[in-house]
Design an enzyme around this catalytic site. Structure first.
Site, mmCIF file in Angstrom:
data_model
loop_
_atom_site.group_PDB
_atom_site.id
_atom_site.type_symbol
_atom_site.label_atom_id
_atom_site.label_comp_id
_atom_site.label_asym_id
_atom_site.label_seq_id
_atom_site.Cartn_x
_atom_site.Cartn_y
_atom_site.Cartn_z
ATOM 1 N N HIS A 135 0.800 -1.233 0.000
ATOM 2 C CA HIS A 135 0.000 0.000 0.000
ATOM 3 C C HIS A 135 0.833 1.284 0.000
ATOM 4 O O HIS A 135 0.299 2.357 -0.301
ATOM 5 C CB HIS A 135 -0.931 0.038 1.219
ATOM 6 C CG HIS A 135 -1.961 -1.045 1.251
ATOM 7 N ND1 HIS A 135 -2.821 -1.276 0.202
ATOM 8 C CD2 HIS A 135 -2.266 -1.969 2.208
ATOM 9 C CE1 HIS A 135 -3.615 -2.300 0.515
ATOM 10 N NE2 HIS A 135 -3.292 -2.738 1.717
ATOM 11 N N HIS A 172 -6.683 -7.281 0.255
ATOM 12 C CA HIS A 172 -6.747 -5.855 -0.085
ATOM 13 C C HIS A 172 -6.104 -5.596 -1.449
ATOM 14 O O HIS A 172 -5.119 -6.235 -1.808
ATOM 15 C CB HIS A 172 -6.031 -5.018 0.982
ATOM 16 C CG HIS A 172 -6.614 -5.170 2.346
ATOM 17 N ND1 HIS A 172 -6.100 -6.051 3.274
ATOM 18 C CD2 HIS A 172 -7.675 -4.568 2.934
ATOM 19 C CE1 HIS A 172 -6.825 -5.981 4.389
ATOM 20 N NE2 HIS A 172 -7.789 -5.097 4.199
ATOM 21 N N ASP A 259 -4.221 -12.509 4.515
ATOM 22 C CA ASP A 259 -5.501 -12.040 5.050
ATOM 23 C C ASP A 259 -6.661 -12.444 4.145
ATOM 24 O O ASP A 259 -7.818 -12.147 4.438
ATOM 25 C CB ASP A 259 -5.492 -10.522 5.283
ATOM 26 C CG ASP A 259 -4.928 -9.736 4.121
ATOM 27 O OD1 ASP A 259 -4.685 -10.328 3.049
ATOM 28 O OD2 ASP A 259 -4.713 -8.517 4.274
#
Length: 428
Positions: A135, A172, A259
């Site tokens: 990110h 994500h 995740d």
């Protein structure tokens, strides 16, 4: 008989020293747990283990702005109150806190992803479970990520390879990597992620395909809650097989955020470890130079299980389900087994929805088949890649005494503490 892949595995015990704070979901301690599973299954005997060199500020500034790198170098928990404007500018705060040894942590995880051994052909596969912090942006931290080691690793690979493929299976969206290469055909980014319902980071729509020279070279696979092994792996294999056939990458970077597993504290997918690892197995079969990193993953005993299994996959070694005794065995109670099953949850991804995603991705790939980018024969000069004197850089340090890696036990990382919310309401 086929020659076995040469695997370089990067690990520094100091990553376990790092503590984001008592209520923060990111627990670098999961890396120590992963490493001790790797040791307990004797996987270290089949790889070359290296302590990565700590990336220099000049290396980090190959992508990040020099002022941002310098600020990360300078800031400490004791001095942060003096820099309120800079903290806001660089997005440091609740998600990305300032903690002791922050910069050294960034140097270690970035150093492991700078894939010089792949470039120099001293290994076929490089593994850095501490990396994968996808990110981080050029001038700011984001989503628990400070330095984008993946972008730095890809820039390094671009010195030797005309085209690099980036694949991301974190729950994500891999927004920082996509953004860095959005305007170039030298890197194709493919991200499988949850999209919608204001889920972080909010990007990664299927319509986002890249721009200018990079048009059609960003591929987004937006998924809904509850995706299971069969739906995910079928779509993954179909898309990645066509991507590799069309794009012909010289190297692949695979971000294995855990995740996306069932039962993750922040995730909403329903993948088993076998399903997650099946993606790694599939990518390995292309026999293209491969850099594998970690990423997200917030139920840390399952993160350790997953990355140990995937280390085994990369070594063509199936691991017994019963976990051998190791320093962190108590975390794997009550079953002390590797396998983590799916949970009973609704899968909001209908067959028609997944089929429509596949159709749209195939259309994008058809658009580039008739417009090949960089020629196979040469690696063109690129404005992305500044010069750096590699002779002056510290080499990675070969670790022979694997088991002598520092074992760090933090009292506040164990479940007994009220502040550690790994087991919400004691239920997880």
């Amino acid at each position: 008989m086929l020659e076995k892949d040469r695997i370089a595995y990067f690990y520094d015990g100091d990553v376990g020293n790092v503590y984001f704070g008592p209520n923060h979901p990111m627990k670098p301690h999961r890396l120590c747990m992963t490493h001790h599973l790797v040791l307990s299954y004797d996987l270290h005997k089949k790889m070359e283990i290296y302590r990565p060199h700590k990336a220099y500020p000049t290396e980090l500034a190959q992508f990040h702005s020099a002022d941002y790198v310098e600020f990360l170098h300078r800031i400490t928990p004791d001095t942060q109150h003096l820099y309120e404007n800079e903290l806001r500018r660089y997005n440091l705060g609740e998600d990305c806190p300032v903690f002791d040894n922050l910069f050294e942590f960034c140097q270690i995880y970035a150093g492991g992803t700078l894939a010089r051994r792949l470039n120099h052909k001293t290994c076929d596969i490089a593994i850095n479970w501490a990396g994968g912090l996808h990110h981080a942006k050029k001038c700011e931290a984001s989503g628990f990520c400070y330095i984008n080691d993946l972008v730095l690793g890809i820039l390094e690979l671009l010195k030797y390879h005309a085209r690099v493929l980036y694949i991301d299976i974190d729950v994500h969206h891999g927004d920082g990597v996509e953004e860095a290469f959005y305007f170039t055909d030298r890197v194709m980014t493919v991200s499988f992620h949850k999209y919608g319902d204001f889920f972080f980071p909010g990007t990664g729509d299927i319509k986002d395909i890249g721009e200018r020279e990079g048009k059609y070279y960003a591929i987004n696979i937006p998924l809904k809650d509850g995706i299971d092994d069969s739906g995910f792996t079928r779509l993954f294999k179909t898309v990645i097989a066509k991507v590799v056939e069309t794009y012909l990458p010289g190297a692949i970077v695979l971000q294995c955020g855990a995740d996306s597993l069932a039962r993750d504290r922040l995730g909403c997918f329903n993948l088993s470890i076998e399903g997650h690892a099946e993606c790694v197995k599939f990518v390995k079969k292309f026999n293209i130079p491969l850099l594998v990193t970690g990423g997200g993953g917030y139920t840390k005993e399952n993160v350790a299980r997953c990355w140990a299994v995937e280390t085994g996959v990369l070594l063509d070694t199936e691991l017994p389900n019963e976990i051998p005794d190791n320093e962190y065995i108590k975390y794997f109670a009550p079953d002390y087994t590797l396998k983590v099953s799916n949970v009973n949850m609704d899968n909001l991804n209908s067959k028609s929805y997944l089929s429509s995603i596949k159709v749209q991705v195939m259309e994008s790939l058809r658009a580039i088949q008739h417009a090949p980018g960089v020629q196979m024969q040469e690696v063109p000069p690129d404005f992305y890649i500044p010069d750096i004197d590699e002779d002056e850089l510290d080499p990675d340090e070969r670790v022979d005494q694997h088991t002598q890696d520092k074992q760090i036990h933090r009292d506040d990382e164990y479940y007994e503490g009220d502040n550690d919310n790994d087991h919400e309401d004691g239920a997880r």
